[in-house]
Design an enzyme around this catalytic site. Structure first.
Site, PDB file in Angstrom:
ATOM      1  N   LEU A   1     -56.663  13.755 -26.433  1.00 26.54           N
ATOM      2  CA  LEU A   1     -56.429  15.179 -26.259  1.00 26.54           C
ATOM      3  C   LEU A   1     -55.984  15.687 -27.617  1.00 26.54           C
ATOM      4  O   LEU A   1     -55.112  15.077 -28.253  1.00 26.54           O
ATOM      5  CB  LEU A   1     -55.331  15.440 -25.215  1.00 26.54           C
ATOM      6  CG  LEU A   1     -55.674  15.192 -23.751  1.00 26.54           C
ATOM      7  CD1 LEU A   1     -54.420  15.289 -22.889  1.00 26.54           C
ATOM      8  CD2 LEU A   1     -56.722  16.188 -23.262  1.00 26.54           C
ATOM      9  N   ASP A   2     -56.556  16.788 -28.103  1.00 26.32           N
ATOM     10  CA  ASP A   2     -56.160  17.267 -29.420  1.00 26.32           C
ATOM     11  C   ASP A   2     -54.713  17.758 -29.394  1.00 26.32           C
ATOM     12  O   ASP A   2     -54.106  17.901 -28.331  1.00 26.32           O
ATOM     13  CB  ASP A   2     -57.127  18.341 -29.937  1.00 26.32           C
ATOM     14  CG  ASP A   2     -57.094  19.630 -29.126  1.00 26.32           C
ATOM     15  OD1 ASP A   2     -56.008  20.214 -28.981  1.00 26.32           O
ATOM     16  OD2 ASP A   2     -58.161  20.052 -28.649  1.00 26.32           O
ATOM     17  N   ILE A   3     -54.159  18.008 -30.557  1.00 24.89           N
ATOM     18  CA  ILE A   3     -52.729  18.268 -30.684  1.00 24.89           C
ATOM     19  C   ILE A   3     -52.272  19.482 -29.871  1.00 24.89           C
ATOM     20  O   ILE A   3     -51.136  19.525 -29.398  1.00 24.89           O
ATOM     21  CB  ILE A   3     -52.336  18.425 -32.174  1.00 24.89           C
ATOM     22  CG1 ILE A   3     -50.810  18.428 -32.338  1.00 24.89           C
ATOM     23  CG2 ILE A   3     -52.988  19.657 -32.783  1.00 24.89           C
ATOM     24  CD1 ILE A   3     -50.350  18.309 -33.775  1.00 24.89           C
TER      25      ILE A   3
END
Length: 242
Positions: free
Chosen positions: A102-104
């Site tokens: 999951l991206d930041i």
């Protein structure tokens, strides 16, 4: 009992199966004193060294669900010094790896495990494990263009030279300037939902993964972690076989 060398390395918890394959290709792995080759098998009694050091004994398999908050990266070591999801796990959990990313700025369900074989099967594109994201979107012209944007989300997109398409798009709620959608995809390419929404004329304001395969985020609080139940683990194993 014999198995593929990369599988044994992954089961030791030292690294993922993909990383083990890369280490073998790079000539960093030996079996009983000879340099290993990719595809080689080994037994429990064989001496396996990575970078000249014995691999650890196989760890007990552990499976955790984390509700990832914004601002955390899924990398276990971040060169920019950003907060890692590893900080949210109990110390007793040992070394676990995220299944997928999951991206930041994204939130929600993140499976963490030391089961390298399961990780490979769940993340491989051929697996088509369904993932659902509760997506809050906005647009300056949402009241006027919503139906057009929604229609575009139902059609295929080309990402990274590959055609992808949402499995389903469900409208959960809508106001004049925002809408909440549940978007389900099968491949999980890098920033797939954000890119699809952008191409459809929508800005993603919040992105939360609420389901992955048979797993549901449910009411797990943000930043909280829990072990998977035996039933959930069994469901995952079934998912990987299918």
């Amino acid at each position: 009992m014999t198995c593929r060398l990369q599988k044994r390395i992954a089961e030791s918890g030292l690294m993922s199966r993909r990383a083990a394959e890369e280490a073998i290709r790079a000539g960093r792995v030996t079996v009983n004193g000879h340099q290993a080759v990719l595809g080689e098998s080994c037994s429990d009694t064989d001496s396996v060294l990575v970078d000249g050091r014995p691999i650890p004994a196989a760890e007990d398999k552990q499976y955790y669900m984390l509700n990832k908050p914004r601002g955390y990266v899924c990398s276990l070591h971040d060169e920019k010094g950003r907060r890692s999801v590893r900080e949210l796990l109990p110390k007793s959990a040992g070394r676990l790896y995220p299944v997928g990313r999951l991206d930041i700025m994204s939130e929600g369900l993140l499976l963490m495990t030391n089961d390298g074989e399961l990780t490979l099967r769940l993340t491989h594109p051929s697996g088509q494990v369904l993932k659902t994201y509760r997506t809050t979107v906005g647009s300056g012209d949402l009241a006027v263009n919503f139906e057009k944007c929604l229609s575009r989300l139902h059609r295929p997109f080309v990402l990274d030279d590959t055609e992808v398409c949402a499995k389903s798009v469900e409208v959960i709620s809508r106001s004049d300037d925002t809408a909440v959608l549940d978007i389900t995809v099968g491949e999980g390419r890098n920033r797939e939902i954000r890119r699809m929404c952008e191409m459809a004329g929508l800005q993603v304001l919040r992105l939360v993964r609420i389901a992955e395969g048979p797993l549901l985020l449910g009411r797990l609080p943000t930043g909280a972690v829990r072990r998977l139940t035996e039933e959930e683990i069994s469901s995952l194993m079934k998912e990987q076989r299918e």
